[in-house]
Scaffold this active site. Structure first.
Site, PDB file in Angstrom:
ATOM      1  N   LYS A 220      10.174-104.590 -88.531  1.00 33.16           N
ATOM      2  CA  LYS A 220       9.863-105.670 -87.589  1.00 33.16           C
ATOM      3  C   LYS A 220      11.168-106.370 -87.186  1.00 33.16           C
ATOM      4  O   LYS A 220      11.788-107.054 -87.998  1.00 33.16           O
ATOM      5  CB  LYS A 220       8.910-106.698 -88.205  1.00 33.16           C
ATOM      6  CG  LYS A 220       8.379-107.622 -87.110  1.00 33.16           C
ATOM      7  CD  LYS A 220       7.942-108.964 -87.584  1.00 33.16           C
ATOM      8  CE  LYS A 220       9.042-109.921 -87.813  1.00 33.16           C
ATOM      9  NZ  LYS A 220       9.750-110.375 -86.602  1.00 33.16           N
TER      10      LYS A 220
ATOM     11  N   GLU B 213      18.412-110.240 -98.379  1.00 27.38           N
ATOM     12  CA  GLU B 213      19.766-110.528 -97.888  1.00 27.38           C
ATOM     13  C   GLU B 213      19.664-111.839 -97.125  1.00 27.38           C
ATOM     14  O   GLU B 213      19.101-111.881 -96.039  1.00 27.38           O
ATOM     15  CB  GLU B 213      20.244-109.421 -96.939  1.00 27.38           C
ATOM     16  CG  GLU B 213      20.240-108.030 -97.533  1.00 27.38           C
ATOM     17  CD  GLU B 213      21.365-107.812 -98.518  1.00 27.38           C
ATOM     18  OE1 GLU B 213      22.283-108.647 -98.581  1.00 27.38           O
ATOM     19  OE2 GLU B 213      21.303-106.814 -99.238  1.00 27.38           O
TER      20      GLU B 213
ATOM     21  N   CYS C  29      25.833-114.253 -91.172  1.00 22.71           N
ATOM     22  CA  CYS C  29      25.465-114.702 -92.517  1.00 22.71           C
ATOM     23  C   CYS C  29      26.696-114.945 -93.382  1.00 22.71           C
ATOM     24  O   CYS C  29      26.728-115.857 -94.184  1.00 22.71           O
ATOM     25  CB  CYS C  29      24.558-113.676 -93.169  1.00 22.71           C
ATOM     26  SG  CYS C  29      25.236-112.014 -93.095  1.00 22.71           S
TER      27      CYS C  29
ATOM     28  N   GLU D 117      23.883-124.285 -94.253  1.00 21.31           N
ATOM     29  CA  GLU D 117      24.309-123.227 -93.339  1.00 21.31           C
ATOM     30  C   GLU D 117      23.991-123.658 -91.904  1.00 21.31           C
ATOM     31  O   GLU D 117      22.828-123.880 -91.569  1.00 21.31           O
ATOM     32  CB  GLU D 117      23.555-121.934 -93.681  1.00 21.31           C
ATOM     33  CG  GLU D 117      23.984-120.763 -92.840  1.00 21.31           C
ATOM     34  CD  GLU D 117      23.150-119.509 -93.107  1.00 21.31           C
ATOM     35  OE1 GLU D 117      21.915-119.613 -93.255  1.00 21.31           O
ATOM     36  OE2 GLU D 117      23.747-118.413 -93.127  1.00 21.31           O
TER      37      GLU D 117
HETATM   38  P1  NAD Z   1      14.543-116.087 -90.313  1.00 23.07           P
HETATM   39  O1  NAD Z   1      14.408-116.080 -91.774  1.00 23.07           O
HETATM   40  O2  NAD Z   1      13.975-117.200 -89.561  1.00 23.07           O
HETATM   41  O3  NAD Z   1      13.902-114.779 -89.687  1.00 23.07           O
HETATM   42  C1  NAD Z   1      14.260-113.495 -90.113  1.00 23.07           C
HETATM   43  C2  NAD Z   1      13.109-112.545 -89.833  1.00 23.07           C
HETATM   44  O4  NAD Z   1      12.002-112.915 -90.630  1.00 23.07           O
HETATM   45  C3  NAD Z   1      12.616-112.555 -88.406  1.00 23.07           C
HETATM   46  O5  NAD Z   1      12.279-111.237 -88.058  1.00 23.07           O
HETATM   47  C4  NAD Z   1      11.366-113.427 -88.475  1.00 23.07           C
HETATM   48  O6  NAD Z   1      10.421-113.122 -87.471  1.00 23.07           O
HETATM   49  C5  NAD Z   1      10.833-113.055 -89.833  1.00 23.07           C
HETATM   50  N1  NAD Z   1       9.984-114.080 -90.465  1.00 23.07           N
HETATM   51  C6  NAD Z   1       9.985-115.419 -90.281  1.00 23.07           C
HETATM   52  N2  NAD Z   1       9.049-116.011 -91.061  1.00 23.07           N
HETATM   53  C7  NAD Z   1       8.460-115.014 -91.778  1.00 23.07           C
HETATM   54  C8  NAD Z   1       7.447-114.968 -92.768  1.00 23.07           C
HETATM   55  N3  NAD Z   1       6.839-116.064 -93.202  1.00 23.07           N
HETATM   56  N4  NAD Z   1       7.096-113.768 -93.281  1.00 23.07           N
HETATM   57  C9  NAD Z   1       7.715-112.649 -92.890  1.00 23.07           C
HETATM   58  N5  NAD Z   1       8.677-112.618 -91.939  1.00 23.07           N
HETATM   59  C10 NAD Z   1       9.060-113.790 -91.406  1.00 23.07           C
HETATM   60  O7  NAD Z   1      16.101-115.901 -90.044  1.00 23.07           O
HETATM   61  P2  NAD Z   1      16.840-115.816 -88.655  1.00 23.07           P
HETATM   62  O8  NAD Z   1      16.938-117.187 -88.117  1.00 23.07           O
HETATM   63  O9  NAD Z   1      16.257-114.738 -87.822  1.00 23.07           O
HETATM   64  O10 NAD Z   1      18.261-115.277 -89.125  1.00 23.07           O
HETATM   65  C11 NAD Z   1      19.249-116.090 -89.564  1.00 23.07           C
HETATM   66  C12 NAD Z   1      19.352-116.041 -91.081  1.00 23.07           C
HETATM   67  O11 NAD Z   1      19.567-114.696 -91.521  1.00 23.07           O
HETATM   68  C13 NAD Z   1      20.542-116.807 -91.574  1.00 23.07           C
HETATM   69  O12 NAD Z   1      20.194-117.590 -92.678  1.00 23.07           O
HETATM   70  C14 NAD Z   1      21.527-115.713 -91.981  1.00 23.07           C
HETATM   71  O13 NAD Z   1      22.460-116.138 -92.913  1.00 23.07           O
HETATM   72  C15 NAD Z   1      20.629-114.645 -92.454  1.00 23.07           C
HETATM   73  N6  NAD Z   1      21.279-113.321 -92.455  1.00 23.07           N
HETATM   74  C16 NAD Z   1      21.634-112.762 -93.623  1.00 23.07           C
HETATM   75  C17 NAD Z   1      22.284-111.532 -93.644  1.00 23.07           C
HETATM   76  C18 NAD Z   1      22.690-110.907 -94.948  1.00 23.07           C
HETATM   77  O14 NAD Z   1      23.012-109.719 -94.963  1.00 23.07           O
HETATM   78  N7  NAD Z   1      22.706-111.621 -96.049  1.00 23.07           N
HETATM   79  C19 NAD Z   1      22.556-110.872 -92.453  1.00 23.07           C
HETATM   80  C20 NAD Z   1      22.184-111.481 -91.258  1.00 23.07           C
HETATM   81  C21 NAD Z   1      21.530-112.714 -91.276  1.00 23.07           C
END
Ligand code: NAD
Length: 788
Positions: A192, A266, A300, A397
């Site tokens: 997804k 992650e 991230c 963050e």
């Molecule tokens: P997010 O957690 O809001 O969303 C990530 C994904 O999860 C999206 O596809 C979203 O639709 C889905 N999602 C949201 N709520 C959910 C739920 N309750 N159940 C299942 N899926 C759900 O994050 P974002 O705003 O898209 O991304 C930014 C974050 O990602 C930052 O905190 C960043 O640091 C992190 N990130 C981490 C890495 C890593 O490798 N550690 C890499 C890239 C981004």
């Protein structure tokens, strides 16, 4: 006019990338997309649709479908159906498919790059030169891992159907990090993408058709967090691999607790960028540009905290401000742009409000002159100085182009500041003193450390976090281990043993205490638990531990772990051999206790002690042999892996056998540099409690090996919720395991949960010991480029 004056006012000319082919591709799908299920695109219209917007001009690019329960169910069913055949296909067949995907990505590289820039707002320079080449590299690299699976992972089998959920900041790259290792190892996936950036995943789905990925092996269901939740909750998914915010990571930890779904997370970061006074300033400043203004800081592992040595802080920050003045914010399709658009208004508002909070808390903000474009969502590069280490902008963050700067005086202070965060994803260290750089790299708690460099990634080097940045790795050999099940032998049905408590007499009538900080300790509340032998007769008493006992044990373990960091692996091995020696000389009493506890004959109890002695030798052997690696990344210099101890590990032992798992788990964890708190089997704690005498006699460093006896459920819950425990291994009842997995979401500690464990602890093929070794360490990758 001299040459310098001539060049001075030379303006940049626009260098726009043509987006026509990407728009045509969207049009070829009628501008509206269904999902990709069972090798085909579904007809849009079955589920509700939502707009995909170009953040650089706020125009609608396309419409995509919001995945419903039915869509998710169909995708999971397709993945389930495809999985056995995919698993059975030869490694070479899978390698060919991954190779074809790599080739397809390369053949359509520009289309992917432009589409990604349109959808996400990141500069075309980044999608073209970094994201897409890394995606191709990931599939090539994992074609190799598919081919080598039998040689490098003998006996392992795939996890099954993987639900994979990714964020919007590197949409295609995160897809590659998820899909490539999963399918290489014989799993099938339902991916997804993030709601803001689903388009390159849909283009990828199309190339899956061309690359002849068998139907159902890769499925893509678009939608928002609700669709993600449906995927997480689907009962037929075997593993959830998630990249995203720590907040959602916590939700998933709780949602998967008790489902037996595997989970890798992650998550977010607040990575330090440490500049010592002897650093090469020009390189460090360019490093900062890469660290925090790459992808608008929506990274991230962005180096979002600049820690700069006090002696140079003023001059260094001034030089940085001048460099910021030259950064260009604008249309991301323009090839000479440094900073593109912020992905969505909600993200822009978050950045604005956090910066506002920072200023209100006393930070001094600098933004270069020159306006941002008005037609899209843009935010200028920002530097905040006069920031207190505990302030909002130093801790939270921001996920935007905002750098906060703080001074430090000594290397020790730099490390303390660097580690003063709940996150531990990455760090960057800048100094011309290599010895200092390597020393700081070893002390920073982060999954990746870059020396005099930043944001280097490669498929051969795993990526992932410490602490609340999550658990699990993506890339490298360690990344594969997230997608396979090791060949752990199952326990054989117990042999019917004639019960003969063999001369088992009054000397057993004693009260065993806890063992904390190298001393026997009375239980805080002064309660004991009566322990019965297998035949029901009273065997003795053990201390009944409570919250305070656990707290004392954690304090001792933490102190021992921090204090023991300089203890050599050779010394740890010696202690473990000595433990074996001392156990051997006390085996008679322990054998009798095992026999009485388990209802074994004395010979079977003796076999358990023999196995335990072997495990102590195994642990001693591993102490100095769990080497890291030097990775073959395509860079000059070294990328090397350190297998670092996890830290403080709490272990709830299985109910039975009463002795062998207790020593096996504790010994290997200690061998690899951890401090442990073990809760012996609630049903049969006495052999383990007796082992305390062996510990006392064997020069084990105080606090490294702690034993707290008591009721499994009570103690496990306290440990699961404790924020200073880094990992919980729970082999107890399923009810307690579920509860503890939920509680562990607090600090997102690493968990190894095996309810109703049926492992064969005699470990006939060595796989169990390897698994304990794997769980005892976390991988840190250090990048140290060399040369001019
Ligand atoms: P997010 O957690 O809001 O969303 C990530 C994904 O999860 C999206 O596809 C979203 O639709 C889905 N999602 C949201 N709520 C959910 C739920 N309750 N159940 C299942 N899926 C759900 O994050 P974002 O705003 O898209 O991304 C930014 C974050 O990602 C930052 O905190 C960043 O640091 C992190 N990130 C981490 C890495 C890593 O490798 N550690 C890499 C890239 C981004």
């Amino acid at each position: 006019m001299d040459l310098a004056t001539l060049y001075d006012p030379l303006p940049y000319g626009p260098a726009p990338e043509d987006a026509q082919l990407a728009r045509q591709w969207i049009e070829s799908h009628g501008g509206t997309f269904g999902h990709f299920i069972d090798g085909k695109f579904t007809q849009p219209g079955g589920s509700p649709v939502f707009d995909c917007i170009n953040p650089a001009d706020k125009q609608v690019l396309a419409q995509v479908s919001q995945g419903t329960e039915e869509d998710v169910a169909r995708a999971v069913a397709s993945a389930r159906k495809a999985q056995p055949d995919w698993q059975e296909s030869s490694p070479h067949e899978r390698a060919k498919v991954l190779y074809a995907l790599a080739r397809q990505v390369q053949k359509h590289a520009r289309l992917f790059a432009v589409l990604e820039t349109l959808d996400n707002g990141k500069p075309i320079r980044e999608t073209r030169d970094l994201d897409v080449p890394l995606v191709a590299r990931h599939f090539y690299h994992h074609a190799g891992w598919a081919q080598l699976m039998p040689a490098r992972l003998p006996g392992c089998w795939p996890v099954g159907v993987c639900g994979q959920i990714i964020p919007w900041n590197f949409p295609l790259l995160m897809l590659a990090w998820k899909i490539a290792p999963a399918i290489a190892m014989g799993n099938t996936v339902v991916l997804k993408p993030a709601e803001f950036t689903p388009l390159t995943a849909l283009l990828f789905a199309e190339i899956c058709q061309v690359a002849e990925v068998p139907q159902g092996v890769v499925n893509v269901v678009t939608g928002d967090g609700d669709t993600g939740r449906l995927l997480v909750e689907h009962p037929d998914v075997d593993k959830i691999a998630f990249t995203g915010s720590t907040e959602v990571g916590r939700i998933l930890r709780k949602a998967t607790a008790g489902t037996r779904k595997r989970l890798s997370l992650e998550l977010g970061g607040k990575s330090p960028f440490i500049v010592f006074e002897d650093a090469d300033w020009d390189s460090a400043i360019e490093g900062i540009v890469d660290a925090i203004w790459f992808n608008q800081g929506q990274v991230c592992c962005a180096g979002s905290r600049l820690l700069v040595q006090e002696s140079i802080e003023g001059r260094f920050c001034e030089k940085l401000r001048r460099r910021m003045d030259a950064l260009r914010v604008g249309n991301p399709l323009d090839k000479s742009i440094d900073i593109g658009a912020i992905v969505a208004p909600v993200q822009l508002e978050r950045i604005e409000s956090l910066v506002k909070a920072g200023v209100e808390e006393g930070a001094v903000m600098y933004q270069p002159p020159g306006a941002c474009p008005k037609e899209g969502w843009f935010y200028p590069p920002t530097l905040m100085t006069n920031v207190a280490p505990a302030s909002t902008v130093a801790q939270i963050e921001i996920f935007g182009p905002v750098l906060v700067a703080m001074p430090f005086r000594t290397p020790k202070e730099a490390v303390e500041l660097a580690n003063n965060t709940v996150y531990g994803l990455a760090a960057s260290v800048w100094t011309e003193n290599l010895s200092l750089a390597l020393d700081v790299a070893a002390q920073v708690k982060a999954g990746t450390v870059w020396i005099n460099s930043t944001n280097l990634f490669d498929a051969a080097s795993g990526f992932g976090g410490y602490k609340e940045s999550g658990f699990g790795r993506e890339g490298g050999f360690e990344g594969l281990l997230e997608y396979v099940i090791p060949p752990l032998a199952k326990a054989k049905p117990p042999k019917p043993h004639p019960v003969s408590p063999m001369g088992f007499t009054a000397q057993l009538d004693r009260t065993y205490k806890h063992y904390i900080g190298g001393k026997q300790a009375r239980p805080d509340q002064g309660y004991s638990l009566e322990v019965k032998a297998s035949q029901g007769e009273r065997l003795g008493e053990v201390a009944r531990g409570n919250r305070k006992d656990v707290r004392n044990a954690v304090e001792s373990a933490r102190k021992a772990h921090e204090g023991g960091k300089n203890q050599s692996s050779h010394l740890r091995a010696q202690v473990l051999y000595y433990l074996a020696e001392n156990l051997s000389s006390r085996r008679d009493s322990i054998e009798k206790l095992i026999a009485a506890t388990e209802g074994y004959g004395i010979r079977a109890a003796g076999e358990q002690v023999d196995e335990t002695l072997k495990r102590l030798f195994d642990a001693a052997a591993w102490a100095d042999k769990n080497d890291g690696a030097v990775h073959s990344t395509p860079f000059r210099g070294l990328t090397y892996t350190l297998n670092e101890p996890v830290g403080v590990i709490a272990v709830v032992c299985p109910p039975s056998p009463s002795f062998l798992p207790f020593v096996s788990l504790g010994a290997v964890a200690v061998a690899l540099g951890n401090a442990v708190i073990l809760v012996p089997s609630e049903r049969g704690p006495i052999p383990a409690a007796e082992f305390v005498q062996v510990l006392e006699a064997s020069d084990v460093m105080p606090g490294v090996w702690n034993v707290v006896t008591g009721l499994e459920g009570e103690l496990a819950e306290v440990m699961a919720a404790h924020d200073d425990i880094d990992a919980l291994w729970h082999f107890g009842s399923s009810e307690s395991v579920v509860r503890c997995l939920e509680l562990s979401a607090g600090n997102l500690k690493q968990t190894w949960a095996v309810p109703d464990c049926d492992y064969d602890w005699t470990d006939p093929n060595g796989a169990l010991c390897r698994e304990i070794v794997r769980r005892s360490v976390q991988v840190k990758n250090v990048w140290a480029p060399s040369g001019e």
